[in-house]
Design a protein around this motif. Structure first.
Motif, PDB file in Angstrom:
ATOM      1  N   ASP A 262       0.840  -1.194   0.000  1.00 57.55           N
ATOM      2  CA  ASP A 262       0.000   0.000   0.000  1.00 57.55           C
ATOM      3  C   ASP A 262       0.878   1.248   0.000  1.00 57.55           C
ATOM      4  OD1 ASP A 262      -2.365  -1.413   0.044  1.00 57.55           O
ATOM      5  OD2 ASP A 262      -2.451  -1.475   2.233  1.00 57.55           O
ATOM      6  N   PRO A 263       0.519   2.240  -0.795  1.00 56.72           N
ATOM      7  CA  PRO A 263       1.328   3.481  -0.813  1.00 56.72           C
ATOM      8  C   PRO A 263       1.166   4.255   0.488  1.00 56.72           C
ATOM      9  CG  PRO A 263      -0.667   3.757  -2.121  1.00 56.72           C
ATOM     10  CD  PRO A 263      -0.624   2.304  -1.723  1.00 56.72           C
ATOM     11  N   ASP A 264       2.192   4.986   0.869  1.00 55.24           N
ATOM     12  CA  ASP A 264       2.129   5.812   2.074  1.00 55.24           C
ATOM     13  C   ASP A 264       1.138   6.963   1.873  1.00 55.24           C
ATOM     14  OD1 ASP A 264       3.966   4.291   3.449  1.00 55.24           O
ATOM     15  OD2 ASP A 264       5.684   5.454   2.709  1.00 55.24           O
ATOM     16  N   ARG A 265       0.616   7.460   2.983  1.00 53.93           N
ATOM     17  CA  ARG A 265      -0.317   8.578   2.927  1.00 53.93           C
ATOM     18  C   ARG A 265       0.258   9.728   3.743  1.00 53.93           C
ATOM     19  NH1 ARG A 265      -6.290   5.594   2.970  1.00 53.93           N
ATOM     20  NH2 ARG A 265      -5.627   3.821   1.674  1.00 53.93           N
ATOM     21  N   LYS A 266      -0.136  10.943   3.409  1.00 63.28           N
ATOM     22  CA  LYS A 266       0.461  12.134   4.020  1.00 63.28           C
ATOM     23  C   LYS A 266       0.234  12.191   5.518  1.00 63.28           C
ATOM     24  CE  LYS A 266       0.289  15.122  -0.070  1.00 63.28           C
ATOM     25  NZ  LYS A 266      -0.240  16.398  -0.629  1.00 63.28           N
ATOM     26  N   HIS A 267      -0.927  11.773   5.975  1.00 67.45           N
ATOM     27  CA  HIS A 267      -1.290  11.862   7.394  1.00 67.45           C
ATOM     28  C   HIS A 267      -1.916  10.535   7.810  1.00 67.45           C
ATOM     29  CE1 HIS A 267      -3.264  13.289  11.094  1.00 67.45           C
ATOM     30  NE2 HIS A 267      -2.467  14.335  11.027  1.00 67.45           N
ATOM     31  N   TRP A 268      -1.666  10.127   9.045  1.00 69.13           N
ATOM     32  CA  TRP A 268      -2.188   8.825   9.480  1.00 69.13           C
ATOM     33  C   TRP A 268      -3.712   8.776   9.466  1.00 69.13           C
ATOM     34  CZ3 TRP A 268      -5.274   8.628  13.840  1.00 69.13           C
ATOM     35  CH2 TRP A 268      -5.219   9.730  14.697  1.00 69.13           C
ATOM     36  N   LEU A 269      -4.375   9.941   9.607  1.00 72.14           N
ATOM     37  CA  LEU A 269      -5.839   9.956   9.556  1.00 72.14           C
ATOM     38  C   LEU A 269      -6.366   9.678   8.150  1.00 72.14           C
ATOM     39  CD1 LEU A 269      -7.030  12.870  11.882  1.00 72.14           C
ATOM     40  CD2 LEU A 269      -7.811  10.491  11.950  1.00 72.14           C
ATOM     41  N   ASP A 270      -5.512   9.869   7.143  1.00 72.01           N
ATOM     42  CA  ASP A 270      -5.941   9.608   5.770  1.00 72.01           C
ATOM     43  C   ASP A 270      -6.268   8.135   5.534  1.00 72.01           C
ATOM     44  OD1 ASP A 270      -5.648  12.277   5.179  1.00 72.01           O
ATOM     45  OD2 ASP A 270      -3.598  12.060   4.420  1.00 72.01           O
ATOM     46  N   TRP A 271      -5.871   7.277   6.464  1.00 75.06           N
ATOM     47  CA  TRP A 271      -6.198   5.849   6.334  1.00 75.06           C
ATOM     48  C   TRP A 271      -7.675   5.578   6.616  1.00 75.06           C
ATOM     49  CZ3 TRP A 271      -3.060   2.249   4.269  1.00 75.06           C
ATOM     50  CH2 TRP A 271      -1.700   2.575   4.149  1.00 75.06           C
ATOM     51  N   ALA A 272      -8.406   6.605   7.018  1.00 78.54           N
ATOM     52  CA  ALA A 272      -9.852   6.434   7.234  1.00 78.54           C
ATOM     53  C   ALA A 272     -10.667   6.825   6.011  1.00 78.54           C
ATOM     54  CB  ALA A 272     -10.299   7.265   8.439  1.00 78.54           C
ATOM     55  N   GLU A 273     -10.011   7.191   4.907  1.00 82.21           N
ATOM     56  CA  GLU A 273     -10.721   7.698   3.735  1.00 82.21           C
ATOM     57  C   GLU A 273     -11.640   6.657   3.105  1.00 82.21           C
ATOM     58  OE1 GLU A 273      -7.770   9.158   1.094  1.00 82.21           O
ATOM     59  OE2 GLU A 273      -7.422  11.017   2.241  1.00 82.21           O
ATOM     60  N   GLU A 274     -11.353   5.365   3.319  1.00 83.21           N
ATOM     61  CA  GLU A 274     -12.186   4.331   2.723  1.00 83.21           C
ATOM     62  C   GLU A 274     -13.605   4.328   3.283  1.00 83.21           C
ATOM     63  OE1 GLU A 274      -9.158   3.996   3.613  1.00 83.21           O
ATOM     64  OE2 GLU A 274      -8.005   2.895   2.093  1.00 83.21           O
ATOM     65  N   LYS A 275     -13.775   4.850   4.511  1.00 83.85           N
ATOM     66  CA  LYS A 275     -15.087   4.791   5.166  1.00 83.85           C
ATOM     67  C   LYS A 275     -15.655   6.165   5.471  1.00 83.85           C
ATOM     68  CE  LYS A 275     -17.450   2.584   9.085  1.00 83.85           C
ATOM     69  NZ  LYS A 275     -17.282   1.708  10.269  1.00 83.85           N
ATOM     70  N   LYS A 285      -8.429  16.659  11.835  1.00 79.66           N
ATOM     71  CA  LYS A 285      -7.036  17.125  11.827  1.00 79.66           C
ATOM     72  C   LYS A 285      -6.923  18.500  12.483  1.00 79.66           C
ATOM     73  CE  LYS A 285      -5.636  14.718   7.580  1.00 79.66           C
ATOM     74  NZ  LYS A 285      -5.223  14.899   6.163  1.00 79.66           N
ATOM     75  N   MET A 286      -7.883  19.362  12.191  1.00 82.46           N
ATOM     76  CA  MET A 286      -7.866  20.712  12.773  1.00 82.46           C
ATOM     77  C   MET A 286      -8.061  20.655  14.284  1.00 82.46           C
ATOM     78  SD  MET A 286     -10.207  22.441   9.769  1.00 82.46           S
ATOM     79  CE  MET A 286     -10.127  24.149  10.314  1.00 82.46           C
ATOM     80  N   VAL A 287      -8.914  19.741  14.738  1.00 78.00           N
ATOM     81  CA  VAL A 287      -9.161  19.606  16.172  1.00 78.00           C
ATOM     82  C   VAL A 287      -7.946  19.019  16.890  1.00 78.00           C
ATOM     83  CG1 VAL A 287     -10.506  18.313  17.884  1.00 78.00           C
ATOM     84  CG2 VAL A 287     -11.669  19.462  16.003  1.00 78.00           C
ATOM     85  N   LEU A 288      -7.302  18.043  16.269  1.00 78.60           N
ATOM     86  CA  LEU A 288      -6.156  17.395  16.905  1.00 78.60           C
ATOM     87  C   LEU A 288      -5.007  18.369  17.138  1.00 78.60           C
ATOM     88  CD1 LEU A 288      -6.044  13.889  15.174  1.00 78.60           C
ATOM     89  CD2 LEU A 288      -6.859  14.473  17.463  1.00 78.60           C
ATOM     90  N   ARG A 289      -4.899  19.408  16.308  1.00 75.26           N
ATOM     91  CA  ARG A 289      -3.877  20.439  16.524  1.00 75.26           C
ATOM     92  C   ARG A 289      -4.068  21.096  17.886  1.00 75.26           C
ATOM     93  NH1 ARG A 289      -4.611  24.709  13.848  1.00 75.26           N
ATOM     94  NH2 ARG A 289      -2.465  25.455  13.744  1.00 75.26           N
ATOM     95  N   VAL A 290      -5.321  21.309  18.261  1.00 75.54           N
ATOM     96  CA  VAL A 290      -5.611  21.936  19.545  1.00 75.54           C
ATOM     97  C   VAL A 290      -5.481  20.916  20.678  1.00 75.54           C
ATOM     98  CG1 VAL A 290      -7.309  23.217  20.883  1.00 75.54           C
ATOM     99  CG2 VAL A 290      -7.137  23.586  18.420  1.00 75.54           C
ATOM    100  N   LEU A 291      -6.006  19.710  20.460  1.00 73.02           N
ATOM    101  CA  LEU A 291      -5.967  18.688  21.514  1.00 73.02           C
ATOM    102  C   LEU A 291      -4.531  18.325  21.884  1.00 73.02           C
ATOM    103  CD1 LEU A 291      -8.862  16.269  20.462  1.00 73.02           C
ATOM    104  CD2 LEU A 291      -8.869  18.023  22.249  1.00 73.02           C
ATOM    105  N   LEU A 292      -3.615  18.436  20.935  1.00 70.27           N
ATOM    106  CA  LEU A 292      -2.208  18.166  21.236  1.00 70.27           C
ATOM    107  C   LEU A 292      -1.688  19.121  22.308  1.00 70.27           C
ATOM    108  CD1 LEU A 292       0.340  16.540  20.459  1.00 70.27           C
ATOM    109  CD2 LEU A 292       0.869  18.332  18.798  1.00 70.27           C
ATOM    110  N   LEU A 293      -2.158  20.369  22.260  1.00 65.57           N
ATOM    111  CA  LEU A 293      -1.739  21.354  23.256  1.00 65.57           C
ATOM    112  C   LEU A 293      -2.362  21.083  24.622  1.00 65.57           C
ATOM    113  CD1 LEU A 293      -1.964  24.629  21.133  1.00 65.57           C
ATOM    114  CD2 LEU A 293       0.126  23.560  21.987  1.00 65.57           C
ATOM    115  N   TYR A 294      -3.402  20.259  24.681  1.00 68.04           N
ATOM    116  CA  TYR A 294      -4.051  19.942  25.952  1.00 68.04           C
ATOM    117  C   TYR A 294      -3.225  18.979  26.810  1.00 68.04           C
ATOM    118  CZ  TYR A 294      -8.626  21.932  24.640  1.00 68.04           C
ATOM    119  OH  TYR A 294      -9.652  22.777  24.316  1.00 68.04           O
ATOM    120  N   ILE A 295      -2.275  18.290  26.214  1.00 67.68           N
ATOM    121  CA  ILE A 295      -1.551  17.235  26.938  1.00 67.68           C
ATOM    122  C   ILE A 295      -0.892  17.740  28.222  1.00 67.68           C
ATOM    123  CG2 ILE A 295       0.382  15.603  26.786  1.00 67.68           C
ATOM    124  CD1 ILE A 295      -0.300  15.239  23.820  1.00 67.68           C
TER     125      ILE A 295
END
Length: 559
Positions: A262-275, A285-295
């Motif tokens: 399987d070819p690589d994808r730019k972002h790991w979330l792109d592996w959900a594109e099939e569904k 992706k936009m939300v995870l940018r903020v949630l990362l700062l919550y750690i």
């Protein structure tokens, strides 16, 4: 197809099967544009917050003096309860959005809330069973209260917002949060008086101190149900948090099972594109940018929530008399936080932030939050100095004194302790005045203003509108995990109190450095451009998927 029917002031919106989707009432509060239902919701919130904070204000001393637990176990159970109160909102949001709707969720969970208060109050009656019965009733009551207060937390504010149009919604939230602060302030002032100044069963009246909050919760439930005919009720529309979790889970599972071809994808979330749609993936992706700062954020709450546990225990060992005129209870000092919030918020907004801006210092939300962490660390530095003075009280001469744990004997008493073999010394227990706690409360509240209020504002401005609930869930989880940190340290570290305070201060400063580094590399999204960016990206992705019709529907829906 939707059919419309009118009935005087009420409007029932029906689907094609004749089922009511929501009920709208056009009645307004006299002289305003506010719907009449606002009265019931605000009074409900005031009574509920009085109930919760009033019970929680006396909880630590209840564990210490009534159940006879040591300070570490008391602190651990207090923070376990607080943590559960912030884990359960996710459950409440899922039930409301996916099953019952907000109104029924609030009613049903409020009933559980009331039962928990009643059980907790009965457990505080000395004549009801033995100590094991009191402990069992207390734990059952606290668990029910945690599910009740946590479950309705995300529902009440959202349900109140549903009653308003976009133009007046902000005004509602101002009134709503004022009711929260009023309930908190009055309850932390009144319930300690009911506990300490009223005597029943030969001691402090914890049954009354827990019973009055229980009665207020009953009032909250009755008031809320009384307005049922006036509320606008939106039907459950599904919970976006569950959809986000499913999408993330599918992406992880799909990536784990991928073939080496399987070819690589730019972002790991792109592996959900099939569904899942690319638009949803982009939102996450936009939300995870903020949630990362919550750690790193739980560490701030680990310090903040100790106002009701460790700081209250510290206050109980201090002099609480203000001259000969009056004295306060050790659990009343917590009201300083609610009082100072009301004072500090306008001071920061109208004076401090503008003055800093005039000095040409760029004030970003993440810098404010970092400063909030520093102030909280300074608060624990001040608490450390107070604790050192309280701890060394009674040591004779210049020799270091070894710890002598007498427990919490009484408030404002004088103890007789053995300090050297065969010699008795009368040592006043509370020579350090409780006013020395004011600086630490002032520093902590200033930190809260910069950290908590700014954090919510920042989070909401950096993510798509339909992902706000995901960020709210993430924010509440930082509070929950902060309390878990205190629980672990209280039960596992076994440190002297002043050393523990110093440890928390140093940990928060270290976390602040990490957070500042993360903030330095964060790229802000202009709030005014957020909606446009979100729409443009989604329309582009819809077009990419050859769904021009959906793209036009999306543009029409959002604009």
């Amino acid at each position: 197809m939707v059919s419309w029917g009118t009935n005087t002031a009420k409007q029932h919106f029906l689907d094609m099967r004749g089922k009511t989707l929501f009920l709208n009432n056009d009645k307004k509060l006299c002289g305003t544009n506010y719907p009449t239902s606002i009265c019931f919701i605000v009074v409900n919130e005031f009574c509920e917050r009085f109930s919760y904070y009033g019970m929680k204000a006396v909880l630590t001393l209840y564990f210490l003096t009534y159940l006879k637990w040591d300070k570490d176990l008391s602190t651990a159970v207090y923070h376990a309860f607080s943590s559960l109160c912030y884990f359960t909102p996710i459950l409440g949001a899922v039930i409301a959005d996916s099953w019952l709707g907000k109104f029924k969720t609030i009613v049903y969970l409020s009933i559980i809330y009331v039962i928990g208060h009643v059980v907790k109050s009965v457990g505080a009656i000395p004549t009801v069973g033995n100590t094991d019965v009191h402990i069992a009733l207390s734990m059952i009551g606290l668990i029910l209260i945690a599910f009740g207060t946590g479950g309705i937390k995300p529902c009440v504010s959202a349900f109140g917002g549903d009653q308003f149009d976009e133009e007046n919604r902000q005004k509602f939230f101002s009134i709503f949060y004022m009711s929260i602060n009023a309930g908190s302030l009055l309850s932390t002032l009144i319930t300690p008086i009911l506990r300490g100044d009223v005597q029943c069963f030969g001691g402090d009246c914890y049954a009354l101190a827990f019973g009055v909050p229980a009665a207020l919760m009953v009032v909250a439930l009755v008031v809320f149900i009384s307005g049922s005919g006036l509320y606008k009720r939106n039907p459950p529309e599904g919970n976006v948090l569950l959809e986000v979790c499913r999408c993330i889970g599918f992406a992880i599972k799909n990536r784990w099972r991928r073939s080496k071809y399987d070819p690589d994808r730019k972002h790991w979330l792109d592996w959900a594109e099939e569904k899942y749609s690319k638009c949803l993936i982009q939102e996450i992706k936009m939300v995870l940018r903020v949630l990362l700062l919550y750690i790193p954020l739980p560490m701030f709450w680990a310090l903040f929530d100790q106002q009701g546990s460790r700081w209250t225990i510290q206050a109980a060992r201090m002099n609480m008399a203000f001259g000969d005129s009056f004295s306060i209870q050790p659990d009343q000092i917590q009201m300083l936080n609610a009082l100072l919030i009301l004072v500090f918020v306008p001071i920061f907004d109208l004076i401090i932030y503008p003055l800093v801006g005039l000095c040409r210092i760029k004030i970003t939300p993440l810098r404010k939050m970092a400063m909030g962490m520093i102030f909280a660390a300074l608060a624990f530095g001040a608490a450390t100095l107070v604790e050192i003075n309280v701890f060394w009280l009674g040591c004779l001469g210049s020799k270091p004194c070894s710890p002598l744990d007498l427990g919490l004997l009484d408030f404002g008493a004088s103890y007789t302790v053995i300090v050297v073999p065969h010699k008795m010394e009368d040592v006043k227990a509370n020579d350090i005045h409780i006013a020395f706690q004011i600086p630490q409360y002032a520093l902590m509240t200033a930190g809260e203003v910069m950290f908590s209020i700014t954090g919510l504002e920042f989070s909401y401005s950096q993510a798509p509108a339909n992902m706000k609930s995901v960020l709210q869930a993430g924010w509440l989880l930082t509070v929950a995990f902060g309390n878990v940190i205190v629980l672990i340290v209280a039960e596992g570290a076994g440190l002297e109190q002043w050393i523990e305070f110093l440890l928390f201060a140093c940990l928060l400063l270290g976390v602040c450095i990490i957070f500042s580094i993360m903030a330095h590399f964060y790229t802000y999204v202009d709030p005014d451009q957020m909606v446009k960016l979100y729409v443009d990206v989604c329309i582009m992705l819809c077009k990419y998927e050859n769904s021009l019709i959906n793209a036009e529907k999306l543009r029409t829906h959002l604009f």
